[in-house]
Motif scaffolding. Structure first.
Motif, mmCIF file in Angstrom:
data_model
loop_
_atom_site.group_PDB
_atom_site.id
_atom_site.type_symbol
_atom_site.label_atom_id
_atom_site.label_comp_id
_atom_site.label_asym_id
_atom_site.label_seq_id
_atom_site.Cartn_x
_atom_site.Cartn_y
_atom_site.Cartn_z
ATOM 1 N N GLU A 291 71.376 45.894 46.884
ATOM 2 C CA GLU A 291 72.246 44.773 47.237
ATOM 3 C C GLU A 291 71.419 43.541 47.595
ATOM 4 O OE1 GLU A 291 76.186 45.906 49.367
ATOM 5 O OE2 GLU A 291 74.654 47.278 50.122
ATOM 6 N N ILE A 292 71.966 42.377 47.296
ATOM 7 C CA ILE A 292 71.332 41.104 47.630
ATOM 8 C C ILE A 292 72.262 40.329 48.557
ATOM 9 C CG2 ILE A 292 70.474 38.905 46.755
ATOM 10 C CD1 ILE A 292 69.752 40.310 44.164
ATOM 11 N N LEU A 293 71.694 39.826 49.631
ATOM 12 C CA LEU A 293 72.456 39.092 50.632
ATOM 13 C C LEU A 293 71.871 37.697 50.756
ATOM 14 C CD1 LEU A 293 74.448 38.989 53.072
ATOM 15 C CD2 LEU A 293 72.627 40.005 54.445
ATOM 16 N N ASN A 294 72.679 36.678 50.563
ATOM 17 C CA ASN A 294 72.226 35.296 50.702
ATOM 18 C C ASN A 294 72.734 34.732 52.026
ATOM 19 O OD1 ASN A 294 70.805 34.744 48.155
ATOM 20 N ND2 ASN A 294 72.793 35.165 47.219
ATOM 21 N N LEU A 295 71.807 34.589 52.966
ATOM 22 C CA LEU A 295 72.150 34.075 54.283
ATOM 23 C C LEU A 295 71.862 32.581 54.355
ATOM 24 C CD1 LEU A 295 70.694 36.894 56.573
ATOM 25 C CD2 LEU A 295 73.020 36.656 55.687
ATOM 26 N N THR A 296 72.570 31.909 55.237
ATOM 27 C CA THR A 296 72.411 30.467 55.395
ATOM 28 C C THR A 296 71.823 30.160 56.763
ATOM 29 O OG1 THR A 296 74.321 30.057 53.974
ATOM 30 C CG2 THR A 296 73.584 28.244 55.374
ATOM 31 N N LEU A 297 70.733 29.408 56.764
ATOM 32 C CA LEU A 297 70.142 28.979 58.027
ATOM 33 C C LEU A 297 71.004 27.898 58.666
ATOM 34 C CD1 LEU A 297 66.398 28.733 57.012
ATOM 35 C CD2 LEU A 297 67.279 30.129 58.878
ATOM 36 N N PRO A 298 71.117 27.910 59.986
ATOM 37 C CA PRO A 298 71.887 26.852 60.644
ATOM 38 C C PRO A 298 71.136 25.529 60.616
ATOM 39 C CG PRO A 298 70.804 28.217 62.279
ATOM 40 C CD PRO A 298 70.556 28.874 60.946
ATOM 41 N N SER A 299 71.863 24.444 60.648
ATOM 42 C CA SER A 299 71.241 23.133 60.811
ATOM 43 C C SER A 299 70.792 22.993 62.258
ATOM 44 C CB SER A 299 72.240 22.025 60.462
ATOM 45 O OG SER A 299 72.614 22.110 59.097
ATOM 46 N N LEU A 300 69.573 22.537 62.447
ATOM 47 C CA LEU A 300 69.022 22.432 63.794
ATOM 48 C C LEU A 300 69.542 21.184 64.500
ATOM 49 C CD1 LEU A 300 65.269 23.384 63.190
ATOM 50 C CD2 LEU A 300 67.163 24.876 63.880
ATOM 51 N N ASP A 301 69.853 21.357 65.774
ATOM 52 C CA ASP A 301 70.207 20.219 66.614
ATOM 53 C C ASP A 301 68.969 19.665 67.307
ATOM 54 O OD1 ASP A 301 73.322 20.203 66.583
ATOM 55 O OD2 ASP A 301 72.768 22.296 66.863
ATOM 56 N N PHE A 302 68.137 20.585 67.812
ATOM 57 C CA PHE A 302 66.863 20.200 68.413
ATOM 58 C C PHE A 302 65.759 20.991 67.722
ATOM 59 C CE2 PHE A 302 69.940 19.363 71.796
ATOM 60 C CZ PHE A 302 69.612 18.055 72.134
ATOM 61 N N GLY A 303 64.625 20.343 67.479
ATOM 62 C CA GLY A 303 63.563 21.027 66.760
ATOM 63 C C GLY A 303 62.180 20.584 67.187
ATOM 64 N N PHE A 304 61.255 21.529 67.136
ATOM 65 C CA PHE A 304 59.846 21.232 67.370
ATOM 66 C C PHE A 304 59.185 20.912 66.029
ATOM 67 C CE2 PHE A 304 61.079 24.003 70.868
ATOM 68 C CZ PHE A 304 60.519 23.368 71.973
ATOM 69 N N VAL A 305 58.339 19.914 66.023
ATOM 70 C CA VAL A 305 57.509 19.599 64.863
ATOM 71 C C VAL A 305 56.062 19.864 65.267
ATOM 72 C CG1 VAL A 305 56.686 17.802 63.300
ATOM 73 C CG2 VAL A 305 59.111 17.903 63.927
ATOM 74 N N LEU A 306 55.427 20.793 64.567
ATOM 75 C CA LEU A 306 54.045 21.155 64.859
ATOM 76 C C LEU A 306 53.132 20.402 63.904
ATOM 77 C CD1 LEU A 306 54.506 25.038 65.131
ATOM 78 C CD2 LEU A 306 54.925 23.299 66.888
ATOM 79 N N LYS A 307 52.208 19.637 64.441
ATOM 80 C CA LYS A 307 51.268 18.884 63.614
ATOM 81 C C LYS A 307 49.873 19.482 63.758
ATOM 82 C CE LYS A 307 53.572 14.387 63.385
ATOM 83 N NZ LYS A 307 53.426 12.928 63.613
ATOM 84 N N ILE A 308 49.272 19.817 62.624
ATOM 85 C CA ILE A 308 47.902 20.319 62.593
ATOM 86 C C ILE A 308 47.018 19.142 62.211
ATOM 87 C CG2 ILE A 308 46.368 22.088 61.678
ATOM 88 C CD1 ILE A 308 48.871 23.157 63.170
#
Length: 418
Positions: A291-308
């Motif tokens: 079986e294949i399941l296609n899940l949907t990620l939620p849209s983020l309200d708050f997010g961290f941005v990691l910069k290298i």
């Protein structure tokens, strides 16, 4: 509005699966696929034996993701071997990754992700003068070791390599079940078991917003350094046939931050997922049913941005026989109201020091990667309990400024400022 599914009383355990985005699972997970039926049974039996009577986790109905209002799956997301010729030997890094995902069975939207990773390093003689050549049975043995939490001496490899694949797995599994190594403190499966057995609908998302890793940005200097275009060789731990792979590195960095944050605050956040620009769908495949399941990620309200930002190796001291080096990693962590504005940010660094014999080879990227991971972990640790010595070494911010930064983050996502 808060999704009504969040008030469901039970979570249906739906088994072991593979995260596969438009690629054949046989190519991505050749060894874990062989292990899958054994792991699936061992995991299910352990959960059955350890579930509490009042647990909201449902094991008895089915292992299908179609049952229950909320479902929980283990999704294997990576199986890799990175190799380098080092000190006249082949240095092989074996790594695996998995995510414990809770989602709504009704609309197949992801509500919670907890990433888990493990790796082991082995040294071998080159095969036909190359570190790219490996024996398939040794690969299977070592990945089985990682999953079942064992350390098998090379002197004992001969006891396994003449066996069929199924016999190798059965032998290691039997030893692991007897010694209970697969649930030991340093095993790969133990934190996964803990995540599943502690799953509670009330804790999945008690607010009406989602928090996660919005992006991982590799700045130009860091990109050229990890690609082997400057003073350092290629960052082999995150390379493939074509060279340094930014997506593999970004997923790793995002997973590490998510792991440290989730463990520290018992507050799962959505990790960085490859293919963000292609949409928010995550394809899950079940090897036992097809079986294949296609899940949907939620849209983020708050997010961290990691910069290298970059890396620098510095000689700190030396004697006639020894040298001391520092491997510095430089990064930045931003906190965003996603799609609206950056709210606050902090530039950070970490220096890993090591004393070595003169003329010895050193794995620079192993040290740089550890140093980068320390930036992420130490930031989270100190957001909980501040160490003034760390603050003075890691950032130019003063105590008052750092506390203001952390308080903004915590208040925004509803964490208690204890």
């Amino acid at each position: 509005m808060i999704n009504g599914n969040l008030f469901a009383q039970t979570i249906q355990y739906s088994g072991l699966s593979f995260l596969s985005q438009n690629k054949d699972t046989k190519d991505l997970f050749p060894n874990t696929l062989i292990l899958e039926p054994y792991l699936r049974k061992a995991i299910f039996q352990h959960l059955q034996a350890n579930i509490q009577d009042d647990s909201p986790l449902n094991l008895s109905v089915s292992e299908s993701f179609k049952d229950g209002t909320l479902s929980l799956i283990i999704a294997i997301d990576s199986e890799r071997v990175a190799s380098i010729f080092f000190n006249n030997k082949c240095l092989h890094t074996y790594s695996v990754g998995a995510q414990v995902i809770v989602f709504s069975a009704k609309d197949q939207s992801i509500l919670s992700i907890q990433p888990h990773t493990a790796r082991k390093i082995y040294t071998d003689e080159p095969i036909e003068a190359s570190c790219k050549n490996r024996r398939s049975k040794i690969d299977l043995l070592r990945f089985t070791e990682i999953f079942y939490g064992l350390d098998i001496s090379k002197d004992n490899y001969k006891n396994y390599t003449n066996l069929e694949d199924t016999e190798i797995i059965n032998s290691i599994q039997a030893e692991s079940l007897t010694s209970q190594s697969f649930v030991g403190a340093n095993s790969f499966l133990q934190p996964i078991f803990s995540s599943i057995l502690s799953a509670n609908p009330k804790d999945i998302n008690s607010t009406n917003f989602f928090v996660g890793i919005d992006d991982v940005i590799i700045e130009n200097l860091a990109s050229s350094q990890m690609s082997g275009e400057s003073e350092y060789s290629e960052n082999y731990e995150f390379s493939d046939f074509f060279g340094f792979n930014q997506n593999i590195y970004k997923i790793w960095a995002g997973q590490q931050f998510s792991k440290w944050f989730s463990q520290t605050y018992s507050y799962p956040i959505i990790p960085f997922v490859k293919g963000k620009a292609l949409g928010r769908d995550v394809a899950i495949k079940f090897a036992d049913t097809g079986e294949i399941l296609n899940l949907t990620l939620p849209s983020l309200d708050f997010g961290f941005v990691l910069k290298i930002r970059g890396f620098k190796k510095v000689k700190l001291d030396q004697s006639s026989l020894r040298e001391v080096y520092g491997w510095a990693a430089f990064g930045e962590i931003e906190f965003h109201n996603v799609g609206i504005e950056m709210i606050t940010s902090i530039k950070l660094k970490n220096v890993l020091t090591e004393e070595i014999n003169k003329d010895d080879e050193v794995d620079d990227w192993s040290n740089f990667n550890v140093s980068t991971n320390r930036i992420l972990k130490d930031y989270v640790d100190n957001s909980k309990k501040l160490d003034k010595k760390w603050l003075s070494k890691a950032t130019k911010l003063k105590k008052k400024e750092f506390n203001k930064h952390i308080n903004i983050v915590k208040k925004s996502i509803g964490l208690n400022n204890d």
